[in-house]
Write a protein that holds these residues in place. Sequence first.
Motif, PDB file in Angstrom:
ATOM      1  N   ARG A 290       6.515 -14.827   7.294  1.00 21.04           N
ATOM      2  CA  ARG A 290       6.435 -15.764   6.160  1.00 21.04           C
ATOM      3  C   ARG A 290       4.997 -15.940   5.685  1.00 21.04           C
ATOM      4  NH1 ARG A 290       4.838 -20.741   8.339  1.00 21.04           N
ATOM      5  NH2 ARG A 290       4.893 -20.808  10.619  1.00 21.04           N
ATOM      6  N   LEU A 291       4.093 -15.060   6.100  1.00 20.93           N
ATOM      7  CA  LEU A 291       2.686 -15.156   5.717  1.00 20.93           C
ATOM      8  C   LEU A 291       2.277 -13.946   4.890  1.00 20.93           C
ATOM      9  CD1 LEU A 291       1.110 -16.325   9.108  1.00 20.93           C
ATOM     10  CD2 LEU A 291       1.845 -17.748   7.175  1.00 20.93           C
ATOM     11  N   SER A 292       1.374 -14.161   3.944  1.00 11.30           N
ATOM     12  CA  SER A 292       0.908 -13.062   3.096  1.00 11.30           C
ATOM     13  C   SER A 292      -0.197 -12.289   3.798  1.00 11.30           C
ATOM     14  CB  SER A 292       0.433 -13.595   1.745  1.00 11.30           C
ATOM     15  OG  SER A 292      -0.557 -14.597   1.921  1.00 11.30           O
ATOM     16  N   THR A 293       0.190 -11.624   4.879  1.00 16.25           N
ATOM     17  CA  THR A 293      -0.688 -10.697   5.588  1.00 16.25           C
ATOM     18  C   THR A 293      -0.007  -9.326   5.583  1.00 16.25           C
ATOM     19  OG1 THR A 293       0.281 -11.357   7.705  1.00 16.25           O
ATOM     20  CG2 THR A 293      -1.692 -12.540   6.987  1.00 16.25           C
ATOM     21  N   THR A 294      -0.378  -8.448   6.492  1.00 18.69           N
ATOM     22  CA  THR A 294       0.161  -7.087   6.456  1.00 18.69           C
ATOM     23  C   THR A 294       1.084  -6.756   7.625  1.00 18.69           C
ATOM     24  OG1 THR A 294      -1.856  -6.319   7.559  1.00 18.69           O
ATOM     25  CG2 THR A 294      -1.798  -6.159   5.158  1.00 18.69           C
ATOM     26  N   ASP A 295       1.248  -7.664   8.580  1.00 19.47           N
ATOM     27  CA  ASP A 295       1.955  -7.316   9.812  1.00 19.47           C
ATOM     28  C   ASP A 295       3.451  -7.112   9.597  1.00 19.47           C
ATOM     29  OD1 ASP A 295      -0.404  -7.699  11.635  1.00 19.47           O
ATOM     30  OD2 ASP A 295      -0.272  -9.692  10.791  1.00 19.47           O
ATOM     31  N   ALA A 296       4.099  -8.080   8.974  1.00 20.34           N
ATOM     32  CA  ALA A 296       5.546  -7.984   8.787  1.00 20.34           C
ATOM     33  C   ALA A 296       5.908  -6.854   7.827  1.00 20.34           C
ATOM     34  CB  ALA A 296       6.097  -9.306   8.276  1.00 20.34           C
ATOM     35  N   GLY A 297       5.107  -6.683   6.779  1.00 15.28           N
ATOM     36  CA  GLY A 297       5.381  -5.598   5.836  1.00 15.28           C
ATOM     37  C   GLY A 297       5.272  -4.233   6.477  1.00 15.28           C
ATOM     38  N   LEU A 298       4.234  -4.047   7.305  1.00 12.04           N
ATOM     39  CA  LEU A 298       4.104  -2.772   8.007  1.00 12.04           C
ATOM     40  C   LEU A 298       5.270  -2.550   8.952  1.00 12.04           C
ATOM     41  CD1 LEU A 298       2.543  -0.258   8.977  1.00 12.04           C
ATOM     42  CD2 LEU A 298       1.436  -1.741  10.667  1.00 12.04           C
TER      43      LEU A 298
ATOM     44  N   LEU B 173       4.396   5.129   1.999  1.00  8.06           N
ATOM     45  CA  LEU B 173       4.363   3.672   1.916  1.00  8.06           C
ATOM     46  C   LEU B 173       3.838   3.047   3.200  1.00  8.06           C
ATOM     47  CD1 LEU B 173       7.770   3.015   0.112  1.00  8.06           C
ATOM     48  CD2 LEU B 173       5.470   2.817  -0.878  1.00  8.06           C
ATOM     49  N   THR B 174       4.224   3.621   4.349  1.00 10.93           N
ATOM     50  CA  THR B 174       3.752   3.086   5.630  1.00 10.93           C
ATOM     51  C   THR B 174       2.248   3.251   5.767  1.00 10.93           C
ATOM     52  OG1 THR B 174       5.893   3.590   6.654  1.00 10.93           O
ATOM     53  CG2 THR B 174       4.030   3.236   8.132  1.00 10.93           C
ATOM     54  N   LEU B 175       1.725   4.391   5.346  1.00 15.71           N
ATOM     55  CA  LEU B 175       0.279   4.601   5.401  1.00 15.71           C
ATOM     56  C   LEU B 175      -0.459   3.659   4.456  1.00 15.71           C
ATOM     57  CD1 LEU B 175      -0.018   8.496   5.550  1.00 15.71           C
ATOM     58  CD2 LEU B 175      -0.663   6.875   7.337  1.00 15.71           C
ATOM     59  N   LEU B 176       0.160   3.337   3.330  1.00 16.45           N
ATOM     60  CA  LEU B 176      -0.484   2.453   2.367  1.00 16.45           C
ATOM     61  C   LEU B 176      -0.341   0.984   2.740  1.00 16.45           C
ATOM     62  CD1 LEU B 176       0.542   4.229  -0.952  1.00 16.45           C
ATOM     63  CD2 LEU B 176      -1.759   4.058   0.013  1.00 16.45           C
ATOM     64  N   ALA B 177       0.454   0.688   3.765  1.00 16.78           N
ATOM     65  CA  ALA B 177       0.654  -0.701   4.170  1.00 16.78           C
ATOM     66  C   ALA B 177      -0.469  -1.202   5.071  1.00 16.78           C
ATOM     67  CB  ALA B 177       2.001  -0.858   4.878  1.00 16.78           C
ATOM     68  N   LYS B 178      -0.869  -0.374   6.040  1.00 12.97           N
ATOM     69  CA  LYS B 178      -1.900  -0.788   6.995  1.00 12.97           C
ATOM     70  C   LYS B 178      -2.360   0.456   7.743  1.00 12.97           C
ATOM     71  CE  LYS B 178      -2.770  -4.528  10.323  1.00 12.97           C
ATOM     72  NZ  LYS B 178      -2.169  -5.657  11.060  1.00 12.97           N
ATOM     73  N   TYR B 179      -3.622   0.461   8.176  1.00 17.52           N
ATOM     74  CA  TYR B 179      -4.150   1.661   8.834  1.00 17.52           C
ATOM     75  C   TYR B 179      -3.380   2.009  10.103  1.00 17.52           C
ATOM     76  CZ  TYR B 179      -8.138   1.512   5.679  1.00 17.52           C
ATOM     77  OH  TYR B 179      -8.929   1.520   4.563  1.00 17.52           O
ATOM     78  N   SER B 180      -2.905   0.998  10.823  1.00 15.56           N
ATOM     79  CA  SER B 180      -2.168   1.283  12.053  1.00 15.56           C
ATOM     80  C   SER B 180      -0.803   1.897  11.771  1.00 15.56           C
ATOM     81  CB  SER B 180      -1.997   0.003  12.877  1.00 15.56           C
ATOM     82  OG  SER B 180      -1.463  -1.040  12.087  1.00 15.56           O
ATOM     83  N   GLY B 181      -0.407   2.006  10.507  1.00 18.01           N
ATOM     84  CA  GLY B 181       0.816   2.717  10.172  1.00 18.01           C
ATOM     85  C   GLY B 181       0.794   4.164  10.609  1.00 18.01           C
ATOM     86  N   VAL B 182      -0.400   4.698  10.863  1.00 18.80           N
ATOM     87  CA  VAL B 182      -0.488   6.095  11.315  1.00 18.80           C
ATOM     88  C   VAL B 182       0.229   6.287  12.647  1.00 18.80           C
ATOM     89  CG1 VAL B 182      -2.660   5.840  12.578  1.00 18.80           C
ATOM     90  CG2 VAL B 182      -2.095   8.032  11.517  1.00 18.80           C
ATOM     91  N   LEU B 183       0.373   5.218  13.444  1.00 22.90           N
ATOM     92  CA  LEU B 183       1.075   5.340  14.720  1.00 22.90           C
ATOM     93  C   LEU B 183       2.544   5.678  14.506  1.00 22.90           C
ATOM     94  CD1 LEU B 183      -0.517   2.300  16.572  1.00 22.90           C
ATOM     95  CD2 LEU B 183      -1.116   4.720  16.793  1.00 22.90           C
ATOM     96  N   TYR B 184       3.154   5.107  13.462  1.00 22.69           N
ATOM     97  CA  TYR B 184       4.537   5.464  13.139  1.00 22.69           C
ATOM     98  C   TYR B 184       4.632   6.938  12.753  1.00 22.69           C
ATOM     99  CZ  TYR B 184       5.858   0.509  13.005  1.00 22.69           C
ATOM    100  OH  TYR B 184       6.116  -0.797  13.326  1.00 22.69           O
ATOM    101  N   LEU B 185       3.634   7.416  12.013  1.00 21.08           N
ATOM    102  CA  LEU B 185       3.659   8.821  11.601  1.00 21.08           C
ATOM    103  C   LEU B 185       3.483   9.761  12.791  1.00 21.08           C
ATOM    104  CD1 LEU B 185       3.278   7.481   8.779  1.00 21.08           C
ATOM    105  CD2 LEU B 185       2.045   9.545   8.153  1.00 21.08           C
ATOM    106  N   LEU B 186       2.681   9.346  13.762  1.00 23.04           N
ATOM    107  CA  LEU B 186       2.524  10.176  14.955  1.00 23.04           C
ATOM    108  C   LEU B 186       3.850  10.304  15.703  1.00 23.04           C
ATOM    109  CD1 LEU B 186      -0.923   8.916  16.301  1.00 23.04           C
ATOM    110  CD2 LEU B 186      -0.419  11.113  15.216  1.00 23.04           C
ATOM    111  N   ALA B 187       4.619   9.207  15.764  1.00 23.75           N
ATOM    112  CA  ALA B 187       5.928   9.260  16.416  1.00 23.75           C
ATOM    113  C   ALA B 187       6.864  10.213  15.667  1.00 23.75           C
ATOM    114  CB  ALA B 187       6.531   7.864  16.482  1.00 23.75           C
TER     115      ALA B 187
END
Length: 224
Positions: free
Chosen positions: A127-135, A167-181
Amino acid sequence: MDEPAHIARGYAYLARGRAAFWYFPQNSHPPLLNVAEAVLLYASNPTVPLEELPGWGADFIHYAEAMIPYLLPLERSALLARMPIMLATLLLATLSFRWATDLAGPHAGLITLVVAVLDPLQLAHGRLSTTDAGLTALGTALMYMTWRWNRHPRWRHAVSLGALAGLTLLAKYSGVLYLLACGALFLWMLLSPKLSPHHGSSRMRIFGQMLLAALIAGSMVWVA
């Protein structure tokens, strides 16, 4: 504390485009979620004189602090900025239900849905305008599509994979971990001594779909 900085990033990107890129080396996330959080505020007030704000072009922290008076009343701005993340949280809950249902039936889906909507971390950040839930929502969607692609490698699934990866890469830098999986699964399929009969695909076709997904994801990041 963090929300005004995310809004300030997204507003600058929407209002000034490339002229706002100065802030990326200083205090940055990829732009997707910050833009989503700022788009309703920008639409309601697109005339903030950014170049006149202290810190513009030089110090992101001072710039973000100078934006706060333009966000008044804060209750209204908070609701507008948080709405996209609330929707992403609903998407995550829905997707969790769908994936668990596909795996083990509707009872498993219901249990998963209850766990998802009562998870303390999800309640805190969803419920916060940050990047965690969106990622988390986009990364989970990417993993779900990867799972579907692994079961039935089809070109349309590869297109969806590429779009969700971008979209995942554009959400947050740590999205790269999803791409590695996802990349690990691709490689496992390519190097597997024997492809499963239900795949109905050759290694060349799988490689081609991998390449297509990578090109789509990379193009989306480049365009953004």
